[in-house]
Design a protein around this motif. Structure first.
Motif: not given
Length: 318
Positions: A57-60, A74-79, A277-286
């Motif tokens: 998340a720090r990078t993105r 707050l956004v993470y917990c809201g989702v 978690h997917m919203a953050i990690v998947e772009p790196f994975r893709m």
């Protein structure tokens, strides 16, 4: 990194086949002991891989101040909270979404070069194949999670796909064998535990020993060696938060059976955390993890070399 992933794959394959044989030949543990083991494994070895979202998340999102970190939290917990609300008000939709998203996310485990078809077979195996040997128990567990009515709507569809999924998994393993024997054996190993080990234990074994462990190894691979201690520290506070929130939810939950409380807390919690978690990690994975040749751009992702301090400020260590 490539050799580390290879060793991890070999270890998982060995553990999976031992577990599969054990699942057939050895009597099961008592339900309370099984639930205790599952809960401990998921909390101690499964949840930490999601706690490392702070590194990506720090990078993105360019989280360079405490205000940005607060907004991100707050956004993470809201989702995550919206997923819990979906479980409360539309359990059937929650279950369908959980299965589809989990399968899609798990499909990222195999290494670079694995075909899309093989990834689909791999990602869905642990979620679909238990219905073949453990049909009644599988439906009961989903009923505990989302209610018997919602489970009754979804389970027949899973059962209808199960035999086809075995064929798909075998075909994918044979196809991958020519390219990567380890990947082929990983496909077979996931199928073996899904078919031979009781559903909760098979999911836990896969989630902790394969999915979580591989993600942690990959996270460590994209930071500089001197910053790797900070990676563990960066995930410590989210991990503590998950445990505290889980304990509070346990305290305020109504007088349900222990089995119901444990299953709902663990799997609704996992589903809620999976979406952000997917919203953050998947772009790196893709984009590609570094074990794939030519698959990772160190200049584009250089910010991952700097790990966020445990706290609200972020400083570059490069």
């Amino acid at each position: 990194m490539k050799h580390t992933i290879e060793r991890h794959g070999q270890l998982f394959i060995g553990v999976a086949f031992v577990a599969a044989v054990t699942g057939i030949l050895v009597p099961r543990m008592s339900p309370p002991a099984e639930l205790l083991l599952i809960g401990a494994l998921i909390v101690l070895t499964g949840v930490p891989h999601g706690a490392l979202d702070t590194v990506f998340a720090r990078t993105r999102y360019d989280l360079t101040s405490w205000q940005r970190w607060m907004g991100f939290a707050l956004v993470y917990c809201g989702v995550a909270s919206s997923v819990v609300l979906l479980w409360l008000y539309s359990p059937t939709l929650f279950l369908i979404g959980f299965l589809i998203l989990s399968g899609a996310h798990f499909s990222g485990d195999p290494t670079h070069g694995t075909s899309v078809l093989s990834r689909i077979a791999y990602g869905g195996a642990i979620l679909i194949l238990p219905s073949l040997r453990f049909g009644a128990e599988f439906e009961h567990l989903l009923g505990v999670l989302v209610g018997t009515d919602a489970a009754a709507r979804v389970v027949p569809w899973i059962g209808a796909m199960a035999a086809l999924w075995v064929c798909l998994l075998v075909f994918s393993a044979l196809r991958e064998w020519r390219r990567s024997r380890r990947t082929a054996l990983e496909l077979v190993a996931v199928g073996a535990i899904a078919l031979c080990v009781p559903p909760l234990l098979s999911f836990t074994l896969f989630f902790c020993a394969m999915h979580s462990a591989r993600h942690i190894l990959r996270t460590f691979s994209v930071v500089e060696p001197r910053a790797r201690k900070g990676v563990a520290a960066a995930g410590l506070l989210p991990m503590i938060g998950v445990v505290v929130i889980g304990a509070l939810l346990w305290r305020i939950s109504n007088a349900q059976a222990i089995e119901t409380k444990v299953i709902q807390l663990l799997f609704v919690g996992l589903a809620a955390l999976t979406v952000p978690h997917m919203a953050i990690v998947e772009p790196f994975r893709m984009r590609g993890w570094p074990e794939g040749p030519g698959n990772f751009d160190p200049d584009k992702d250089a910010a991952l070399a700097a790990v966020p301090d445990v706290g609200v400020s972020v400083t570059s260590q490069s």
